[in-house]
Design a protein around this motif. Structure first.
Motif, mmCIF file in Angstrom:
data_model
loop_
_atom_site.group_PDB
_atom_site.id
_atom_site.type_symbol
_atom_site.label_atom_id
_atom_site.label_comp_id
_atom_site.label_asym_id
_atom_site.label_seq_id
_atom_site.Cartn_x
_atom_site.Cartn_y
_atom_site.Cartn_z
ATOM 1 N N PRO A 1 0.817 -1.223 0.000
ATOM 2 C CA PRO A 1 0.000 0.000 0.000
ATOM 3 C C PRO A 1 0.847 1.268 0.000
ATOM 4 O O PRO A 1 1.931 1.307 0.585
ATOM 5 C CB PRO A 1 -0.798 -0.114 1.303
ATOM 6 N N ILE A 2 0.341 2.286 -0.668
ATOM 7 C CA ILE A 2 0.924 3.628 -0.694
ATOM 8 C C ILE A 2 -0.222 4.602 -0.442
ATOM 9 O O ILE A 2 -1.271 4.474 -1.073
ATOM 10 C CB ILE A 2 1.584 3.941 -2.054
ATOM 11 N N PRO A 3 -0.060 5.571 0.457
ATOM 12 C CA PRO A 3 -1.155 6.508 0.707
ATOM 13 C C PRO A 3 -1.643 7.181 -0.577
ATOM 14 O O PRO A 3 -0.845 7.639 -1.395
ATOM 15 C CB PRO A 3 -0.538 7.521 1.670
ATOM 16 N N VAL A 4 -2.945 7.209 -0.747
ATOM 17 C CA VAL A 4 -3.546 7.854 -1.915
ATOM 18 C C VAL A 4 -3.208 9.350 -1.896
ATOM 19 O O VAL A 4 -3.258 9.998 -0.853
ATOM 20 C CB VAL A 4 -5.072 7.653 -1.919
ATOM 21 N N GLY A 5 -2.809 9.867 -3.044
ATOM 22 C CA GLY A 5 -2.450 11.274 -3.151
ATOM 23 C C GLY A 5 -0.969 11.546 -3.013
ATOM 24 O O GLY A 5 -0.512 12.650 -3.338
ATOM 25 N N TRP A 6 -0.211 10.556 -2.528
ATOM 26 C CA TRP A 6 1.238 10.726 -2.438
ATOM 27 C C TRP A 6 1.881 10.473 -3.799
ATOM 28 O O TRP A 6 1.411 9.640 -4.579
ATOM 29 C CB TRP A 6 1.833 9.752 -1.434
ATOM 30 N N ASN A 7 2.983 11.166 -4.067
ATOM 31 C CA ASN A 7 3.830 10.812 -5.200
ATOM 32 C C ASN A 7 4.736 9.657 -4.792
ATOM 33 O O ASN A 7 5.190 9.590 -3.639
ATOM 34 C CB ASN A 7 4.679 12.006 -5.639
ATOM 35 N N ALA A 8 5.004 8.752 -5.719
ATOM 36 C CA ALA A 8 5.813 7.581 -5.384
ATOM 37 C C ALA A 8 6.626 7.138 -6.590
ATOM 38 O O ALA A 8 6.223 7.327 -7.742
ATOM 39 C CB ALA A 8 4.930 6.430 -4.901
ATOM 40 N N PHE A 9 7.781 6.536 -6.297
ATOM 41 C CA PHE A 9 8.638 6.013 -7.358
ATOM 42 C C PHE A 9 9.343 4.754 -6.897
ATOM 43 O O PHE A 9 9.461 4.472 -5.694
ATOM 44 C CB PHE A 9 9.662 7.064 -7.810
ATOM 45 N N VAL A 10 9.821 4.000 -7.870
ATOM 46 C CA VAL A 10 10.667 2.818 -7.656
ATOM 47 C C VAL A 10 12.018 3.103 -8.283
ATOM 48 O O VAL A 10 12.097 3.686 -9.369
ATOM 49 C CB VAL A 10 10.030 1.571 -8.314
ATOM 50 N N ILE B 1 14.141 0.027 -4.306
ATOM 51 C CA ILE B 1 13.546 0.839 -3.261
ATOM 52 C C ILE B 1 12.217 1.381 -3.769
ATOM 53 O O ILE B 1 12.064 1.677 -4.962
ATOM 54 C CB ILE B 1 14.458 1.994 -2.803
ATOM 55 N N LEU B 2 11.266 1.481 -2.860
ATOM 56 C CA LEU B 2 9.984 2.127 -3.117
ATOM 57 C C LEU B 2 9.904 3.326 -2.185
ATOM 58 O O LEU B 2 10.004 3.173 -0.959
ATOM 59 C CB LEU B 2 8.830 1.162 -2.853
ATOM 60 N N VAL B 3 9.762 4.504 -2.765
ATOM 61 C CA VAL B 3 9.742 5.745 -1.990
ATOM 62 C C VAL B 3 8.483 6.523 -2.335
ATOM 63 O O VAL B 3 8.122 6.652 -3.504
ATOM 64 C CB VAL B 3 10.994 6.599 -2.278
ATOM 65 N N GLY B 4 7.820 7.021 -1.306
ATOM 66 C CA GLY B 4 6.636 7.840 -1.515
ATOM 67 C C GLY B 4 6.634 9.019 -0.557
ATOM 68 O O GLY B 4 7.230 8.956 0.532
ATOM 69 N N GLY B 5 5.999 10.101 -0.960
ATOM 70 C CA GLY B 5 5.941 11.277 -0.104
ATOM 71 C C GLY B 5 4.718 12.123 -0.396
ATOM 72 O O GLY B 5 4.203 12.140 -1.518
ATOM 73 N N GLU B 6 4.272 12.822 0.633
ATOM 74 C CA GLU B 6 3.136 13.725 0.475
ATOM 75 C C GLU B 6 3.595 14.999 -0.217
ATOM 76 O O GLU B 6 4.495 15.684 0.283
ATOM 77 C CB GLU B 6 2.542 14.053 1.839
ATOM 78 N N PRO B 7 3.002 15.356 -1.362
ATOM 79 C CA PRO B 7 3.436 16.571 -2.063
ATOM 80 C C PRO B 7 3.244 17.816 -1.204
ATOM 81 O O PRO B 7 2.269 17.935 -0.462
ATOM 82 C CB PRO B 7 2.520 16.610 -3.299
ATOM 83 N N LEU B 8 4.190 18.744 -1.317
ATOM 84 C CA LEU B 8 4.098 20.003 -0.588
ATOM 85 C C LEU B 8 3.246 21.026 -1.329
ATOM 86 O O LEU B 8 2.650 21.907 -0.715
ATOM 87 C CB LEU B 8 5.497 20.578 -0.363
ATOM 88 N N HIS C 1 19.113 0.338 -12.296
ATOM 89 C CA HIS C 1 19.461 1.752 -12.519
ATOM 90 C C HIS C 1 18.352 2.544 -13.207
ATOM 91 O O HIS C 1 18.591 3.654 -13.665
ATOM 92 C CB HIS C 1 20.770 1.899 -13.296
ATOM 93 N N HIS C 2 17.158 2.008 -13.250
ATOM 94 C CA HIS C 2 16.013 2.744 -13.776
ATOM 95 C C HIS C 2 15.156 3.269 -12.624
ATOM 96 O O HIS C 2 14.973 2.588 -11.616
ATOM 97 C CB HIS C 2 15.129 1.871 -14.664
ATOM 98 N N ILE C 3 14.633 4.489 -12.813
ATOM 99 C CA ILE C 3 13.623 5.016 -11.911
ATOM 100 C C ILE C 3 12.278 4.940 -12.609
ATOM 101 O O ILE C 3 12.171 5.203 -13.813
ATOM 102 C CB ILE C 3 13.942 6.459 -11.464
ATOM 103 N N LEU C 4 11.252 4.546 -11.841
ATOM 104 C CA LEU C 4 9.898 4.412 -12.362
ATOM 105 C C LEU C 4 8.996 5.332 -11.561
ATOM 106 O O LEU C 4 8.840 5.153 -10.345
ATOM 107 C CB LEU C 4 9.408 2.966 -12.225
ATOM 108 N N LEU C 5 8.415 6.325 -12.214
ATOM 109 C CA LEU C 5 7.454 7.195 -11.560
ATOM 110 C C LEU C 5 6.083 6.535 -11.647
ATOM 111 O O LEU C 5 5.639 6.156 -12.735
ATOM 112 C CB LEU C 5 7.421 8.566 -12.228
ATOM 113 N N LEU C 6 5.435 6.395 -10.503
ATOM 114 C CA LEU C 6 4.170 5.673 -10.432
ATOM 115 C C LEU C 6 2.989 6.625 -10.545
ATOM 116 O O LEU C 6 3.026 7.752 -10.043
ATOM 117 C CB LEU C 6 4.083 4.884 -9.133
ATOM 118 N N GLY C 7 1.935 6.156 -11.179
ATOM 119 C CA GLY C 7 0.716 6.941 -11.299
ATOM 120 C C GLY C 7 -0.130 6.869 -10.046
ATOM 121 O O GLY C 7 0.317 6.419 -8.982
ATOM 122 N N ASN C 8 -1.385 7.288 -10.163
ATOM 123 C CA ASN C 8 -2.291 7.306 -9.018
ATOM 124 C C ASN C 8 -2.753 5.891 -8.675
ATOM 125 O O ASN C 8 -2.788 5.006 -9.522
ATOM 126 C CB ASN C 8 -3.498 8.190 -9.322
#
Length: 296
Positions: free
Chosen positions: A192-201, A247-254, A222-229
């Motif tokens: 799970p990733i919080p809805v509304g957060w931006n996230a990438f692999v 790595i899976l990284v997600g954050g709440e947009p400012l 060595h690829h980055i993947l930007l994830l959709g909603n």
């Protein structure tokens, strides 16, 4: 035990964009693969920079300043010594992490502490306008203390946030998740990733990782993947013999304006001008820079 391993995602996130992080020189003779913070992807709110770094002495990152954001250094191989103008000094080794809040100002150095190549990741996370001028602080976690979970051929190291019922003790000013997954051949995850957060692999190891949809093409390291909603990530290791690590990284947009000049990140150009003046005059957070230089 968390239910998240057993409840299917309703709206898995698909891959919106894929970029290969190509090598470039940074610091003093260091090589990094930069994915966020380059001309194709200057900012992915709230993330400013993601570097996979490779450093062999005498190369490194000698004395330099920061203001307005946080840096997360996660060592994969070797060791780096950090030293700053507040008297903080320490070495992080393979598996260790340092979460540094630069806030109103830090001047520090990051240099190799062992032979061979030092390999790791550094992520820059933006701070909101209300937090940009807070006092600097550090959170450091040694390898043996990083929270881990294992199940069904999947191992996760929880750098920040929660996964598989385990939660990291790291406190994040900007709400952030940071997970280090290793999937055995043939294994699968739903995270799970919080809805509304931006996230990438970002893929560290393996050539047969499939992300978002089982029908997607495999992605190499060595690829980055930007994830959709959506409400989370599905990933598969389609290899029959090699592990997949990412790595899976997600954050709440400012959702704030960004003004950046190198290691200074504020909200307006006027604030950048003030930061440069503060640094040059050793004022307003940079007082200790006047008579300090690292031992490195």
């Amino acid at each position: 035990m968390s239910l998240q391993r057993f409840v299917a995602l309703e709206h898995p996130r698909l891959v919106d964009r894929k970029l290969l992080a190509r090598p470039q020189h940074e610091g003093f003779g260091a090589v990094v693969r930069r994915s966020i913070g380059r001309y194709e992807l200057k900012y992915f709110d709230p993330f400013l920079v993601l570097d996979e770094f490779f450093v062999t002495a005498p190369a490194g990152f000698p004395d330099h300043p920061h203001r307005g954001f946080e840096t997360v250094t996660y060592m994969l191989q070797g060791a780096m010594t950090h030293e700053d103008f507040q008297g903080h000094k320490g070495t992080i080794e393979a598996g260790d992490l340092q979460w540094m809040t630069a806030g109103k100002g830090i001047v520090h150095s990051e240099m190799p502490a062992s032979h061979g190549t030092q390999h790791g990741l550094q992520l820059w996370i933006n701070l909101s306008s209300k937090h940009k001028m807070i006092e600097p602080r550090y959170q450091e976690v040694h390898n043996n203390d990083v929270v881990e979970a294992k199940k069904d051929g999947v191992k996760v190291r929880v750098i920040a946030g929660e996964a598989m019922g385990k939660r990291s003790p790291i406190y994040t000013k900007t709400p952030t998740m940071y997970l280090d997954f290793t999937l055995d051949p043939g294994s699968h995850i739903e995270q799970p990733i919080p809805v509304g957060w931006n996230a990438f692999v970002y893929v560290l190891e393996g050539e047969d990782g499939v992300f978002g949809s089982v029908k997607s093409m495999p992605i190499a390291s060595h690829h980055i993947l930007l994830l959709g909603n959506g409400d989370g990530l599905e990933a598969w290791n389609k290899s029959s013999s090699e592990a997949l690590r990412f790595i899976l990284v997600g954050g709440e947009p400012l959702n704030e304006s960004v003004a950046q000049m190198g290691p200074f990140v504020m909200n307006t150009e006027e604030e950048i001008d003030q930061t440069i003046e503060d640094f040059e005059n050793c004022t307003n957070g940079f007082e200790r820079a006047k008579h300090w230089s690292s031992q490195a």
